[in-house]
Design a protein around this motif. Structure first.
Motif, PDB file in Angstrom:
ATOM      1  N   UNK A 170      33.774   0.296  15.037  1.00 52.26           N
ATOM      2  CA  UNK A 170      33.053  -0.713  15.850  1.00 52.26           C
ATOM      3  C   UNK A 170      31.644  -1.100  15.411  1.00 52.26           C
ATOM      4  N   UNK A 171      31.141  -0.005  14.815  1.00 57.87           N
ATOM      5  CA  UNK A 171      29.645   0.158  14.650  1.00 57.87           C
ATOM      6  C   UNK A 171      29.246  -0.032  13.074  1.00 57.87           C
ATOM      7  N   UNK A 172      30.417  -0.431  12.492  1.00 56.59           N
ATOM      8  CA  UNK A 172      30.365  -0.755  10.920  1.00 56.59           C
ATOM      9  C   UNK A 172      28.904  -1.586  10.720  1.00 56.59           C
ATOM     10  N   UNK A 173      29.048  -2.689  11.307  1.00 54.29           N
ATOM     11  CA  UNK A 173      28.071  -3.596  10.823  1.00 54.29           C
ATOM     12  C   UNK A 173      26.650  -3.836  11.677  1.00 54.29           C
ATOM     13  N   UNK A 186      26.411  -0.011   4.862  1.00 54.05           N
ATOM     14  CA  UNK A 186      27.653  -0.669   4.578  1.00 54.05           C
ATOM     15  C   UNK A 186      27.853  -0.689   3.048  1.00 54.05           C
ATOM     16  N   UNK A 187      29.160  -0.416   2.778  1.00 51.35           N
ATOM     17  CA  UNK A 187      29.249  -0.865   0.944  1.00 51.35           C
ATOM     18  C   UNK A 187      29.076  -2.506   0.979  1.00 51.35           C
ATOM     19  N   UNK A 188      28.751  -2.603  -0.432  1.00 47.95           N
ATOM     20  CA  UNK A 188      28.300  -3.979  -0.597  1.00 47.95           C
ATOM     21  C   UNK A 188      29.791  -5.020  -0.592  1.00 47.95           C
ATOM     22  N   UNK A 189      29.688  -6.141   0.033  1.00 50.21           N
ATOM     23  CA  UNK A 189      30.604  -7.171   0.110  1.00 50.21           C
ATOM     24  C   UNK A 189      30.902  -7.752  -1.386  1.00 50.21           C
ATOM     25  N   UNK A 190      32.245  -7.816  -1.484  1.00 50.48           N
ATOM     26  CA  UNK A 190      32.569  -8.427  -2.933  1.00 50.48           C
ATOM     27  C   UNK A 190      32.700  -9.876  -2.829  1.00 50.48           C
TER      28      UNK A 190
END
Length: 190
Positions: free
Chosen positions: A173-176, A182-186
């Protein structure tokens, strides 16, 4: 001997006492079962002063639940508290609102207003790029978990304790909350 306070300072101190009492009352009893009278008792003021300072229970609740600008750790602790409340048995009023939100326009409007306020508050506290979207995803995730556990009664949730669900859900729930962590979005190619 202390110096006499100005009228404005006394008014601000009273407002703060009421706000502190409201936070304690809402924290223990939630919005639905908290009363202006009990908040006033906690603050050691007349109930009319609560109304003079904040106007209504709903307005006081909106102020009481505002997150201050804070770091990711404090936001995550707040979200963990919210998660704990939503995993526990829901009060009848909350059950009625959630059950009715997809079929009754009034319930949908109430739920939407409440969730939009939660998203705006969380977004403001988190800040950064895409804060509104990250906050909406977090709030939506908690709502989805609430529905899946209490209304749909998904098997995995029925057979797990609140503590087990919280242990798994907290980091999810707290990832964002902190986009830097956070790992970079692809990017998807189109």
């Amino acid at each position: 001997m202390s110096a006499p306070q100005s009228r404005a300072a006394k008014r601000a101190a009273t407002a703060q006492r009421i706000l502190d009492a409201a936070r304690a009352e809402f924290g223990e009893h939630g919005l639905e079962t908290s009363t202006i009278r009990r908040i006033a008792q906690r603050a050691n003021v007349d109930p009319s002063l609560v109304m003079q300072h904040y106007g209504s229970k709903a307005a006081l609740f909106a102020v009481a639940i505002q997150l201050e600008e804070t770091g990711p750790g404090e936001i995550e602790a707040h979200l963990h508290d919210v998660l704990d409340v939503r995993l526990a048995e829901l009060p009848p009023q909350t059950r009625a609102l959630v059950r009715s939100m997809l079929t009754a326009p009034e319930a949908a409007a109430s739920m939407s207003a409440f969730l939009n306020e939660r998203v705006a508050n969380l977004s403001h506290a988190m800040g950064g790029d895409d804060a509104d979207l990250r906050a909406a995803l977090i709030v939506s995730s908690i709502l989805g978990l609430t529905i899946a556990r209490h209304f749909l009664k998904l098997d995995a949730f029925v057979h797990a304790s609140d503590a087990e669900i919280a242990r798994v859900a907290r980091p999810w729930v707290t990832t964002g909350v902190d986009p830097a962590a956070a790992p970079p979005a692809t990017e998807r190619s189109g």
